[in-house]
Design an enzyme around this catalytic site. Structure first.
Site, PDB file in Angstrom:
ATOM      1  N   LEU A 235       0.865  -1.172   0.000  1.00 51.69           N
ATOM      2  CA  LEU A 235       0.000   0.000   0.000  1.00 51.69           C
ATOM      3  C   LEU A 235       0.897   1.216   0.000  1.00 51.69           C
ATOM      4  CD1 LEU A 235      -2.616  -0.856   2.786  1.00 51.69           C
ATOM      5  CD2 LEU A 235      -2.994  -0.827   0.320  1.00 51.69           C
TER       6      LEU A 235
ATOM      7  N   ALA B 142       4.325   8.238   1.326  1.00 50.17           N
ATOM      8  CA  ALA B 142       4.618   7.530   0.079  1.00 50.17           C
ATOM      9  C   ALA B 142       6.094   7.130   0.033  1.00 50.17           C
ATOM     10  CB  ALA B 142       4.281   8.437  -1.108  1.00 50.17           C
ATOM     11  N   SER B 143       6.395   6.149  -0.799  1.00 59.22           N
ATOM     12  CA  SER B 143       7.783   5.689  -1.061  1.00 59.22           C
ATOM     13  C   SER B 143       8.509   5.233   0.202  1.00 59.22           C
ATOM     14  CB  SER B 143       8.613   6.785  -1.741  1.00 59.22           C
ATOM     15  OG  SER B 143       7.908   7.350  -2.808  1.00 59.22           O
ATOM     16  N   ARG B 144       7.796   4.791   1.188  1.00 57.96           N
ATOM     17  CA  ARG B 144       8.402   4.340   2.466  1.00 57.96           C
ATOM     18  C   ARG B 144       9.172   5.434   3.179  1.00 57.96           C
ATOM     19  NH1 ARG B 144       4.729   1.496   1.104  1.00 57.96           N
ATOM     20  NH2 ARG B 144       4.683  -0.700   1.660  1.00 57.96           N
ATOM     21  N   MET B 145       8.849   6.708   2.845  1.00 61.10           N
ATOM     22  CA  MET B 145       9.510   7.856   3.495  1.00 61.10           C
ATOM     23  C   MET B 145       8.630   8.320   4.659  1.00 61.10           C
ATOM     24  SD  MET B 145      12.338   8.716   1.892  1.00 61.10           S
ATOM     25  CE  MET B 145      12.525  10.499   1.891  1.00 61.10           C
TER      26      MET B 145
END
Ligand SMILES: Cc1cc2nc3c(=O)[nH]c(=O)nc-3n(C[C@H](O)[C@H](O)[C@H](O)COP(=O)(O)O)c2cc1C
Length: 219
Positions: free
Chosen positions: A8, A190-193
């Site tokens: 996700l 988002a983007s695992r940030m």
């Protein structure tokens, strides 16, 4: 089963170290209120991790029943497995995960029993059947031969304490407060940030002047 393709993207919010409130309780309150407003199922359910003298952690869900100026309160059986862990080691961590908000909160600190009077007044507000159930589950986490044994005990206690009569507050049951020493707010991005802001209580402060230091952690 392989879940490695399941992903996700978290995009519902952000957390900025410059704009978070000075007190983590203010942020915890705000996040809890949002969880309630957004109809999160059981927003009060938290995982509680304890670790007794055997050094083997145990985790289970309990329900948050109160936020105080110093911590969070839940109720349980003092003679349960978790109660025994707490006797041996009061350090614990509680975790909320509110999927709908893409948020988790980790609360670390030390656990102590709350006042017996306060536990009794909460017990007396519970539904009659739950009060009876608390007597049946003694000691909570102990082994029982089968469900029939539980149900027979329940019926016997129902007969002893019919509806509309007072069920005495068990001495083995009551509240614990987890006093907050450290609390981490996690907002999925988002983007695992992801955003992670952790509050740590500054030492040398009395409760009334508690001050906190914040840090951003790598996700
Ligand atoms: C949604 C949910 C809420 C629960 N709330 C409580 C609670 O408030 N207090 C409690 O003692 N157990 C609660 N339980 C049961 C605990 O997870 C656990 O089974 C029980 O306390 C025994 O844990 P222990 O053997 O580690 O002491 C809840 C379980 C679930 C799934």
């Amino acid at each position: 089963m392989d879940f490695s393709d399941q992903r996700l993207s978290y995009e519902k919010g952000e957390l900025d170290q410059q704009s978070v409130p000075e007190s983590p309780f203010e942020l915890l309150n705000a996040w809890m209120n949002e969880a309630i407003e957004q109809n999160v199922q059981e927003p009060y359910a938290m995982s509680l991790a304890t670790c007794g003298a055997d050094n083997k952690p145990s985790v289970r869900i309990v329900l948050l029943r109160e936020m105080t100026d110093t911590g969070i309160v839940f109720y349980t059986n003092y003679e349960s497995a978790k109660g025994q862990d707490i006797v041996e080691n009061p350090n614990a961590e509680a975790l909320f995960f509110w999927h709908e908000l893409e948020r988790q909160v980790r609360i670390s600190g030390s656990i102590a029993k709350i006042d017996a009077d306060k536990s009794a007044s909460y017990f007396q507000k519970r539904p009659h059947d739950s009060q009876v159930g608390a007597w049946v589950s003694q000691p909570q986490s102990g082994e029982v031969d089968n469900r029939d044994v539980m149900e027979q005990t329940f019926e016997q206690l129902q007969a002893k304490y019919p509806d509309n009569t007072t069920v005495p507050t068990p001495e083995f049951w009551g509240g614990y407060e987890l006093t907050v020493e450290k609390i981490e707010f996690w907002q999925g991005r988002a983007s695992r940030m992801h955003d992670r802001i952790v509050y740590t209580q500054d030492s040398g402060n009395s409760e009334s002047t508690a001050s906190w230091t914040t840090k951003r952690l790598l996700p």
